[in-house]
Enzyme design. Structure first.
Site, PDB file in Angstrom:
ATOM      1  N   GLY A 143       3.579   7.735   3.520  1.00 44.33           N
ATOM      2  CA  GLY A 143       4.578   6.688   3.357  1.00 44.33           C
ATOM      3  C   GLY A 143       4.005   5.474   2.672  1.00 44.33           C
ATOM      4  O   GLY A 143       3.125   5.588   1.824  1.00 44.33           O
ATOM      5  N   ASP A 202     -11.584   3.895  14.108  1.00 46.79           N
ATOM      6  CA  ASP A 202     -11.381   3.879  12.658  1.00 46.79           C
ATOM      7  C   ASP A 202     -11.818   2.558  12.027  1.00 46.79           C
ATOM      8  O   ASP A 202     -11.126   2.025  11.163  1.00 46.79           O
ATOM      9  CB  ASP A 202      -9.902   4.154  12.364  1.00 46.79           C
ATOM     10  CG  ASP A 202      -9.699   4.786  10.989  1.00 46.79           C
ATOM     11  OD1 ASP A 202     -10.674   5.321  10.434  1.00 46.79           O
ATOM     12  OD2 ASP A 202      -8.574   4.720  10.476  1.00 46.79           O
ATOM     13  N   GLY A 204       0.840  -1.198   0.000  1.00 49.99           N
ATOM     14  CA  GLY A 204       0.000   0.000   0.000  1.00 49.99           C
ATOM     15  C   GLY A 204       0.870   1.240   0.000  1.00 49.99           C
ATOM     16  O   GLY A 204       2.045   1.197   0.370  1.00 49.99           O
TER      17      GLY A 204
END
EC number: 2.7.11.1
Length: 481
Positions: free
Chosen positions: A164, A275, A159
């Protein structure tokens, strides 16, 4: 035991995290690092009226800017492994200096107390974050050998985002596979505006749950922060759902039960995950859930210390988060409601490409269900997606128990869930630990470009200067295993 006192108090304008309006809040800065905001000035500092904002300035980074308004200052820190910011403005430069000096003083005094003393459970962020001491303790690596970039082979990109990337790595010494999340320091440090930087990592040191991703190491190079985490190669739940469009109620029940089990564990330790979304739900090689913290900001940060563009997945935000009110554990049950709605209905409960319209839907629109959905599933989702957190399923004092006792989960033996005795409805067809067929080939097909590891082991004085922003940012799970 040190008595907690009010160091500074007064009116500040706080910018909403999501709906970018400025709201007046009366803030109290306390000696234990808590920074508490009220709609009205409290009659007494120790009053029991619940605050609208409650987070901590311990180990935060302070920045000042004249955008988007004059006399603005920003508090930035790491929440788990994700960068978060809170933005304030005042009426004059002098007032801003006073607040920043006071916050700096409190942060410094907390830093100097040393381990074991009061207020050393470094916390930051929102009310939910500010109680995450067990999972965010200061990490000082006392491992026999220091972990470096040289200790790993870099295999595949999993990813990529503004902060980053996440890379599949193999530890040379053990042959074990991990996911390494690498954050660029330059986006965490606004170089010329740092009054105080994050000085120690807040890491998930104490997680011990089958459905939560464990952190193995945290270390730094001259320009990167690195988190080495357990690797689940069954892919994101998002990947599987987008292929199949909708899951059966039984399959959704299985995944939902494992998520509930993990949230119960976190909440019992006063941690709010905040989240829950499909992209943070992975499957391991056997098909069990792994909640990750691989989150990378996909939409980026524009120039300037405070110009944080919308970062994250707005479709999952709970109404109380949008309204910038104090929020607690019930925010996670909303997140569970959204992901389970997606699993069983094949779409998001609220969606619009225009963020303002989307927020309006989340705050005002009634939930709708497809005709094919069973009555128990409808009842569960309606309960989890109640706008008022106090009325929400799981929003009461018994928290996860309310959700577990809902008739949708009647067939579930919760002891069997946590012991992984339930047979997963789908087993990923992976042939090896490096099989990344369930990851997006937009990333896995890319070549990995990182600075050669030997660069990290011969830092010149200028590079060492940047490292001083993150002293003792290191951690090894082996010290407690």
């Amino acid at each position: 035991m040190n008595e907690v006192s009010v160091i500074k108090e007064g009116w500040l304008h706080k910018r909403g995290e999501y709906i970018k309006t400025w709201r007046p809040r009366y803030f109290l800065l306390k000696s234990d690092g808590s920074f508490i905001g009220y709609k009205e000035r409290p009659e007494a500092p120790d009053q029991t009226l619940p605050p609208l904002n409650n987070f901590s300035v311990a180990e935060c980074q302070l920045m000042k800017t004249e955008r988007p308004r004059p006399n603005t200052f920003v508090i930035r820190c790491l929440q788990w492994t994700t960068v978060i910011e809170r933005t304030f403005h005042v009426d004059s430069p002098d007032e801003r200096e006073e607040w920043m000096r006071a916050i700096q003083m409190v942060a410094n005094s907390l830093k100097q107390r040393g381990p074991g003393e009061d207020a050393m459970d470094y916390k930051c962020g929102s009310p939910s974050d500010s109680s995450t001491s067990e999972m965010m303790e200061v990490a000082v690596n006392k491992a026999r050998a220091k972990v470096t970039m040289n200790d790993f082979d870099y295999l595949k990109l999993l990813g990529k985002g503004t902060f980053g990337k996440v890379i599949l790595v193999r530890e040379k010494a053990t042959g074990r596979y991990y996911a390494m999340k690498i954050l660029r320091k330059e986006v965490i440090i606004a170089k010329d505006e740092v009054a105080h930087t994050v000085t120690e990592s807040r890491v998930l040191q104490n997680t011990r749950h089958p459905f939560l991703t464990a952190l193995k190491y945290a270390f730094q190079t001259h320009d990167r922060l690195c988190f080495v985490m357990e690797y689940a190669n069954g892919g994101e739940l998002f990947f599987h759902l987008s292929r199949e469009r909708v899951f059966t109620e039984d399959r959704a029940r299985f995944y939902g039960a494992e998520i509930v089990s993990a949230l119960e564990y976190l909440h019992s330790r006063d941690v709010v995950y905040r989240d829950i979304k499909l992209e943070n739900l992975m499957l391991d090689k056997d098909g069990h859930i792994k909640i990750t913290d691989f989150g990378l900001c996909k939409e980026g940060i524009s120039d300037g210390a405070t110009m944080k563009t919308f970062c994250g997945t707005p479709e999952y935000l709970a109404p109380e988060v949008l309204e910038d009110n104090d929020y607690g554990r019930a925010v996670d049950w909303w997140g569970l409601g959204v992901v389970m709605y997606e699993m069983m209905c094949g779409r998001l409960p609220f969606y619009n490409q225009d963020h303002e319209r989307l927020f309006e839907l989340i705050l005002m629109e009634e939930i709708r269900f497809p005709r094919t959905l069973g009555p128990e599933a409808k009842s569960l989702l309606a309960g989890l997606l109640k706008k008022d957190p106090k009325q929400r399923l799981g929003g009461g004092p018994s928290d996860a128990k309310e959700v577990m006792e809902h008739r949708f989960f009647l067939s579930i033996n919760w002891q069997d869930v946590v012991q992984k005795k339930l047979l997963p409805p789908f087993k990923p067809q992976v042939t090896s630990e490096v099989d990344t067929r369930y990851f997006d080939d937009e990333f896995t097909a890319q070549s990995i470009t990182i600075t050669p590891p030997d660069r990290y082991d011969s830092l010149d004085p200028l590079e060492l200067d940047q490292r001083t922003h993150f002293p003792q940012f290191s951690y090894s799970a082996s010290i407690r295993e």
